[in-house]
Write an enzyme that holds these catalytic residues in place. Structure first.
Site, mmCIF file in Angstrom:
data_model
loop_
_atom_site.group_PDB
_atom_site.id
_atom_site.type_symbol
_atom_site.label_atom_id
_atom_site.label_comp_id
_atom_site.label_asym_id
_atom_site.label_seq_id
_atom_site.Cartn_x
_atom_site.Cartn_y
_atom_site.Cartn_z
ATOM 1 N N GLU A 164 0.858 -1.195 0.000
ATOM 2 C CA GLU A 164 0.000 0.000 0.000
ATOM 3 C C GLU A 164 0.885 1.232 0.000
ATOM 4 O OE1 GLU A 164 -3.243 0.070 2.809
ATOM 5 O OE2 GLU A 164 -3.411 2.246 2.717
ATOM 6 N N ARG A 172 -7.403 3.258 13.007
ATOM 7 C CA ARG A 172 -8.288 2.100 12.854
ATOM 8 C C ARG A 172 -8.269 1.223 14.117
ATOM 9 N NH1 ARG A 172 -11.558 -0.264 8.901
ATOM 10 N NH2 ARG A 172 -11.092 1.157 7.217
ATOM 11 N N GLU A 187 -10.560 -7.796 4.085
ATOM 12 C CA GLU A 187 -9.862 -7.835 5.370
ATOM 13 C C GLU A 187 -10.613 -8.522 6.512
ATOM 14 O OE1 GLU A 187 -9.352 -3.507 4.875
ATOM 15 O OE2 GLU A 187 -7.445 -3.835 5.886
HETATM 16 N N1 MTE Z 1 -6.074 -11.396 -1.284
HETATM 17 C C1 MTE Z 1 -5.037 -11.767 -2.052
HETATM 18 N N2 MTE Z 1 -5.114 -12.914 -2.728
HETATM 19 N N3 MTE Z 1 -3.915 -11.002 -2.146
HETATM 20 C C2 MTE Z 1 -3.786 -9.827 -1.440
HETATM 21 O O1 MTE Z 1 -2.757 -9.155 -1.542
HETATM 22 N N4 MTE Z 1 -4.830 -8.260 0.146
HETATM 23 C C3 MTE Z 1 -5.802 -8.104 1.218
HETATM 24 C C4 MTE Z 1 -7.177 -8.588 0.760
HETATM 25 N N5 MTE Z 1 -7.085 -9.881 0.153
HETATM 26 C C5 MTE Z 1 -4.871 -9.416 -0.603
HETATM 27 C C6 MTE Z 1 -6.017 -10.239 -0.579
HETATM 28 C C7 MTE Z 1 -5.932 -6.735 1.684
HETATM 29 S S1 MTE Z 1 -4.863 -6.171 2.841
HETATM 30 C C8 MTE Z 1 -6.915 -5.921 1.228
HETATM 31 S S2 MTE Z 1 -7.092 -4.354 1.813
HETATM 32 C C9 MTE Z 1 -7.855 -6.350 0.201
HETATM 33 O O2 MTE Z 1 -7.630 -7.683 -0.224
HETATM 34 C C10 MTE Z 1 -7.712 -5.408 -0.985
HETATM 35 O O3 MTE Z 1 -8.542 -5.751 -2.020
HETATM 36 P P1 MTE Z 1 -10.105 -5.394 -2.020
HETATM 37 O O4 MTE Z 1 -10.209 -3.969 -1.612
HETATM 38 O O5 MTE Z 1 -10.500 -5.657 -3.399
HETATM 39 O O6 MTE Z 1 -10.749 -6.289 -1.036
HETATM 40 N N1 LUZ Z 2 -5.521 2.486 4.303
HETATM 41 C C1 LUZ Z 2 -5.834 3.749 4.600
HETATM 42 C C2 LUZ Z 2 -6.229 1.455 4.799
HETATM 43 O O1 LUZ Z 2 -5.143 4.658 4.150
HETATM 44 N N2 LUZ Z 2 -6.907 3.999 5.358
HETATM 45 C C3 LUZ Z 2 -7.680 3.027 5.889
HETATM 46 O O2 LUZ Z 2 -8.652 3.296 6.586
HETATM 47 C C4 LUZ Z 2 -7.326 1.685 5.612
HETATM 48 N N3 LUZ Z 2 -8.026 0.678 6.134
HETATM 49 C C5 LUZ Z 2 -7.657 -0.564 5.877
HETATM 50 C C6 LUZ Z 2 -6.559 -0.795 5.072
HETATM 51 N N4 LUZ Z 2 -5.861 0.210 4.541
HETATM 52 MO MO1 MOS Z 3 -5.121 -3.718 2.936
HETATM 53 S S1 MOS Z 3 -4.082 -3.579 4.696
HETATM 54 O O1 MOS Z 3 -6.025 -2.315 3.204
HETATM 55 O O2 MOS Z 3 -3.932 -3.247 1.860
#
Ligand code: MTE
Ligand code: LUZ
Ligand code: MOS
Length: 758
Positions: free
Chosen positions: A226, A304, A706
């Protein structure tokens, strides 16, 4: 519909940066990290390394044309250390060489003189020395003192959670290619292309328009990309800008594990007041976040933690306090749950302690205090469409949990060397970035004259199935086959000012934006068809299975003909959609607002068996009821639930980051860092996807990325429960509960331990 990439992934044909032969003339970059945890840089000698054959150039902070500054929230992080190093592995110098091996070799020939300074690894120690990042934050609800006064039992305690390595399969990497105008085309494995663009532009002193970032897919991000894909992209760009040659930087697994930040370790102190019946009247907690050496996203993650400190419970009187503490670890960063899990662990720990004090089952307290419709959360938002109780009850009814509980008690009476334990784990997770401005998404949709469709969004495919979700949404909105739709790379020239793919909101934000763009194109098509067929009302046109209907009757026109008509009428077959989540806000001065578009609920039941002789354990079974809204694609969602759960289980049990007192990470390889594998997952696992209403999600869906991770927290309390069945004792509330720690809990301390008599 299967995951869009599944065939490619299984056959090893999906492409990642560095898989294709690099462009001609590419230089390879390697990074020199600090060999110590804290110190003053006296000298960086590069002559010897630079004289090696094949070495083209060595770069230090002096070579940065713009700002040597990459901090995303607070400007406290240098790209390349200039005068101080604050964690082991902190980048100091970069080698550019004609090949990978030479680049690595040359790194070892750079001479450093660093005067060592004391290392702080513990957040509470940092706090006591005044080493904090940003300002502490406090959320308050009700009247805490009154709550404690009315309580019949008050417990207090401390707990601790460890960090966690992201362990994405694809390590951090970037390929920077110079453009003819002096700009850079950058391929980066990032969840946040615009963060990369913004920061490279700052480091090189170039306008953002000259930095084009393109992302095909990631081999996993999990929050680790991120923000922390950015430095490597900056380094590759710096190399490309200076040498005018393409530069490839691919971290080795060991480098990645040593140099990048992880999930934040936390310590917490809590106090909880309850009635004798287990109703929680007051809860006070202070979280000490181990932020590492610079802020990175720590303040947002801390926020958070505050939001999720009461998990799925209603507590009338609350005071939550959280402090970000600066230590000499790598800057810790986003990781699935983003501080939420750490907040939730603390209240689950407090409930465990309360149950043990009151002589009750933990689940009695949990159940008695579950959130109900309209309850006030500590940040001023009331629950709407709250499914905390519904998922708990569905779990118990659907899976006959009472039978499992009976089985556990009976087993424990019959067995001395093995004890079983179980735990319930309810979750409530807020969906939306807590920084309100980030809750926006954009999409660019083109319909070609053959009726096939190209979609670009700001979303990143990182394995979570975004591509599949977008295709599903677009296919049903357009009324055409999934095979007609293509999701393009994520590119900053097509979509600008992109929010990171994070906070589980990627499908919500980019899916909505895609649907808005599609509506605009469909409107044009419908108007043209009505005009051509002299029909009065474009709103009566529908498209299904690639045929065009008017008021339900087939017009005799197919999708592709309607598209051609629109083209010849010179109406646009392209549109740009912009979506911003409605009705969310947060006032940081009052620490009150409505930060989340909605919440995701669910409840898990986890049962384990502990080997009392060895301290090892197995997970017997897991049952989950998860609130999904209306799933876009249940196969994808189930994958997210199982994957998130596995990561949560690993965080609580096996995954331990061991540092020595000088700040060196000892568990920096897969030989010493144990992540859960398929054998660790229970054979007996069932998940019920509870269909619920969610008017805010695209096509009624709910974010899923998540929240399921937090079911894993239950395993800690299931193992603890088994230990208590062996001997009642005040076991430390310290995660991860590795088999070694279980063993030490059983036999390790000086207190009078029960002797194992056979
Ligand atoms: N699933 C896979 N296969 N790979 C990933 O890197 N990241 C996780 C989750 N599931 C991830 C994953 C995280 S930290 C987040 S925030 C969400 O996927 C991001 O994707 P979304 O917003 O489409 O759920
Ligand atoms: N990133 C962010 C995040 O910048 N703000 C959020 O609230 C958040 N929450 C979950 C995962 N990444
Ligand atoms: Mo997920 S920790 O919001 O990339």
């Amino acid at each position: 519909m299967a995951h869009q990439d599944s065939y490619l992934h299984l056959r090893g044909e999906s492409k990642y940066i560095g898989d294709n032969p690099p462009p001609q003339n590419t230089l390879f970059m390697s990074v020199l990290g600090s060999p110590i945890g804290h110190g003053k840089i006296r000298k960086i000698e590069t002559q010897k390394a630079e004289s090696l054959e094949g070495v083209v150039k060595i770069l230090t902070h002096k070579d940065i044309p713009g700002e040597n500054q990459i901090g995303p929230l607070i400007p406290d992080e240098e790209l390349l250390a200039s005068t101080m190093v604050e964690y082991m592995g902190q980048p100091i110098a970069l080698v550019l060489a004609e090949d990978k091996i030479t680049a690595r070799k040359a790194v070892k020939e750079i001479n450093l003189e660093i005067e060592p300074l004391p290392v702080i690894m513990d957040p509470v120690e940092a706090y006591k020395k005044g080493e904090i990042i940003g300002s502490p934050r406090t959320f308050v609800l009700g009247d805490l003192e009154k709550g404690f006064k009315e309580s019949q039992v008050i417990i207090e305690g401390e707990c601790e959670t460890g960090g966690q390595e992201h362990l994405y399969l694809e390590t951090q990497r970037a390929l920077a290619v110079p453009k003819e105008d002096g700009g850079i085309l950058l391929y980066s494995s990032t969840q946040s292309p615009s963060a990369v663009q913004r920061t490279v532009s700052k480091v090189l002193g170039l306008p953002q328009r000259m930095i084009e970032v393109d992302v095909k897919r990631l081999g996993g991000g999990f929050g680790g990309k991120e923000d922390q894909a950015t430095p490597w992209a900056c380094m590759a760009s710096l190399g490309a800008w200076i040498t005018k040659r393409p530069v490839l930087l691919v971290l080795h697994r060991l480098e990645d594990m040593l140099m990048t930040g992880k999930r934040h370790p936390y310590k917490a102190k809590f106090r909880m007041g309850l009635t004798k019946e287990g109703k929680i009247l007051a809860y006070e907690v202070t979280h000490f976040q181990n932020a590492g050496a610079s802020a990175d996203l720590s303040p947002a993650i801390l926020e958070r933690t505050l939001f999720h400190s009461t998990n799925a419970y209603f507590i009338p009187n609350v005071r939550i306090h959280a402090i970000s503490c600066k230590t000499n670890q790598p800057p810790h960063t986003a990781f699935r749950g983003f501080g939420g899990p750490q907040g939730m662990f603390a209240i689950e720990a407090a409930i465990a302690k309360a149950a043990e004090t009151l002589g009750m089952h933990r689940e009695e307290i949990q159940k008695r205090n579950l959130l109900k419709e309209g309850d006030m959360l500590p940040y001023g938002q009331r629950t709407e469409k709250c499914h905390a109780q519904k998922t708990w009850e569905a779990l118990c009814n659907k899976y006959n949990i009472q039978d499992f509980i009976e089985e556990v008690h009976q087993f424990n009476q019959r067995h001395l060397l093995q004890k079983k334990g179980y735990a319930f784990m309810p979750i409530c997770f807020g969906i939306s970035f807590t920084a309100t401005f980030l809750n926006q998404g954009r999409a660019l949709v083109h319909v070609y004259t053959d009726g096939s469709v190209s979609i670009s969004t700001g979303g990143i495919e990182m394995g979570q199935g975004l591509t599949s979700n977008l295709i599903r949404l677009a296919s049903s909105a357009l009324g055409i086959g999934e095979d007609k739709i293509q999701i393009e790379t994520t590119n900053t020239t097509r979509i600008a000012n992109i929010s990171p793919s994070a906070a589980s909101a990627t499908t919500d934000l980019n899916g909505h934006a895609t649907l808005l763009a599609i509506q605009e194109i469909l409107q044009n098509i419908k108007e043209v068809v009505c005009h051509k067929l002299t029909l009065p009302d474009p709103q009566k046109i529908t498209i299904e299975k690639e045929r065009v209907y008017y008021n339900g009757a087939d017009t005799g026109i197919c999708w592709q003909e309607a598209v051609m008509m629109t083209y010849f009428e010179r109406k646009s077959l392209s549109a740009h959609g912009h979506y911003a989540t409605p009705h969310i806000y947060f006032d940081k001065n009052r620490e009150k607002g409505r930060p989340f578009a909605y919440h995701v609920y669910g409840t898990a039941f986890i049962q384990v068996t502990v080997d009392i002789l060895r301290g090892t354990y197995d997970i017997d079974r897991i049952r989950i009821v998860h609130d999904l809204g209306r799933s876009i694609n249940p196969v994808i969602d189930l994958g997210q639930i199982e994957g998130g759960l596995a990561q949560g289980l690993g965080w609580m049990t096996l995954e331990e980051l061991a540092y020595n007192s000088n700040g060196k990470l000892l568990s920096h390889a897969l030989a010493t860092y144990k992540a859960p594998d398929i054998h660790f997952m229970p054979d007996d696992m069932k998940v019920l996807l509870l269909e619920t209403e969610n008017p805010v999600g695209p096509r009624g869906s709910k974010a899923v990325g998540e929240p399921p991770l937090m079911y894993g927290i239950g395993v800690f309390f299931a193992i603890r429960h088994a230990l208590l069945a062996w001997q009642k004792e005040d076991y430390p509330l310290v995660a991860p509960l590795t088999p070694e720690k279980v063993f030490m809990n059983l036999y390790g301390s000086k207190s009078q331990k029960k002797e194992l008599v056979l």
